[in-house]
Scaffold this active site. Structure first.
Site, PDB file in Angstrom:
ATOM      1  N   CYS A 114      10.104  54.700  23.639  1.00 32.70           N
ATOM      2  CA  CYS A 114       9.180  55.795  23.971  1.00 32.70           C
ATOM      3  C   CYS A 114       8.929  55.858  25.483  1.00 32.70           C
ATOM      4  O   CYS A 114       9.797  56.256  26.230  1.00 32.70           O
ATOM      5  CB  CYS A 114       7.893  55.675  23.175  1.00 32.70           C
ATOM      6  SG  CYS A 114       6.936  57.223  23.201  1.00 32.70           S
ATOM      7  N   HIS A 220       9.721  55.591  17.662  1.00 29.99           N
ATOM      8  CA  HIS A 220       9.073  54.276  17.563  1.00 29.99           C
ATOM      9  C   HIS A 220       9.611  53.482  16.373  1.00 29.99           C
ATOM     10  O   HIS A 220       8.961  53.409  15.321  1.00 29.99           O
ATOM     11  CB  HIS A 220       7.554  54.455  17.412  1.00 29.99           C
ATOM     12  CG  HIS A 220       6.856  54.801  18.688  1.00 29.99           C
ATOM     13  ND1 HIS A 220       6.389  53.847  19.565  1.00 29.99           N
ATOM     14  CD2 HIS A 220       6.560  55.996  19.237  1.00 29.99           C
ATOM     15  CE1 HIS A 220       5.817  54.451  20.606  1.00 29.99           C
ATOM     16  NE2 HIS A 220       5.912  55.754  20.431  1.00 29.99           N
ATOM     17  N   GLU A 222       9.541  50.437  15.905  1.00 25.37           N
ATOM     18  CA  GLU A 222       8.631  49.327  15.562  1.00 25.37           C
ATOM     19  C   GLU A 222       7.591  49.748  14.530  1.00 25.37           C
ATOM     20  O   GLU A 222       6.957  48.892  13.905  1.00 25.37           O
ATOM     21  CB  GLU A 222       7.967  48.760  16.821  1.00 25.37           C
ATOM     22  CG  GLU A 222       6.735  49.500  17.323  1.00 25.37           C
ATOM     23  CD  GLU A 222       7.051  50.813  18.047  1.00 25.37           C
ATOM     24  OE1 GLU A 222       8.234  51.185  18.138  1.00 25.37           O
ATOM     25  OE2 GLU A 222       6.097  51.468  18.516  1.00 25.37           O
TER      26      GLU A 222
END
Ligand code: MN
Length: 263
Positions: A114, A220, A222
């Site tokens: 990001c 993202h 994660e």
């Protein structure tokens, strides 16, 4: 490789502006830590530091993860801030731009997520759209949902180019991606190649043209790895590269005794 130590992954942290009333804090989103650990890495938080301290921890790291966050100061890519651009964190900009440059120059595995994806582009001479809604005509909502608990929900496609490092990790073609950004890559840095796009052509993935494993993702992963195998595969590929880099630099044995000759 199984008996080797886990690769140390520096995960960039930041000054937490929300800690009013408490002593100032350095913060990091836990999802980055969990994703790296689950992929077999040993994550540690790397806050913004002066150059010498930053360098010490860069050297200690087998891989670097540039995390998400606020907007890079537009002066870093030769523009004045638009009203829609967020407040800068100059200390964080300085540290992360330096880390990105070192990683590329010295072939250290780097995963940039990001803001990190944008930092990587700026560090190598690229530019950014300061605000997608006011600068790009797109039907997609790259800001995504702001509701709690839904940060992992896909809102558009990540279309991965064949032959890229990212394709090696997750497969070429379309993958579902979340999206929590209002800025995007405008002019790509010369040393980088675009390797993934959303349906509207926004650059959602990039990587170094050099031999090093330097990969940027605008989404993202994660927040997605628990539910989406492709997102887990990103971290596994990154940690595997870091482990390989760590193995290349070992053994660090110095001054070993040669018993027969040392008497
Ligand atoms: Mn997006």
């Amino acid at each position: 490789m199984d008996s080797a130590r886990r690769p140390a992954i520096a995960v960039t942290a930041w000054a937490d502006g929300s800690s009013a009333g408490w002593a100032p804090r350095i913060a990091i989103s836990r999802s980055y830590i969990d994703a790296v650990e689950a992929a077999g890495g040993a994550p540690f938080a790397l806050p913004p530091l002066d150059t010498a301290a930053l360098r010490a921890l860069f050297d200690a790291a087998d891989g670097v993860l540039l995390t998400g966050g606020g907007d890079v100061a537009p002066q870093r890519y030769g523009e004045q801030p638009m009203p829609e651009c967020g407040a800068p964190d100059l200390e964080r900009d300085a540290a992360e731009l330096q880390l990105a440059q070192w990683a590329v120059e010295e072939n250290k595995p780097l995963l940039a997520i990001c803001r990190g994806h944008q930092v990587l582009n700026v560090a190598l001479g690229g530019t950014l759209y300061q605000d997608i809604p006011s600068q790009l005509d797109t039907p997609l909502n790259h800001r995504g949902s702001t509701e709690r608990g839904v940060r992992g929900l896909p809102v558009h496609v990540l279309s991965v180019a064949q032959g890229s490092r990212l394709a090696d990790a997750v497969g070429a073609g379309d993958h579902p991606a979340n999206s929590h950004h209002h800025q995007a890559v405008k002019e790509l840095a010369p040393e980088l190649a675009a390797t993934g796009w959303s349906e509207d052509g926004v650059i959602e993935a990039l990587e170094a043209r050099s031999a090093s494993w330097v990969v940027g993702l605008q989404c993202h992963p994660e927040e997605m790895w628990r539910d989406h195998g492709w997102a887990r595969a990103v971290f596994e590929a990154f940690v595997r590269e870091a482990a390989f880099a760590a193995a290349q630099s070992e053994p660090r044995v110095v001054g070993a005794l040669k018993p027969a000759e040392s008497r």
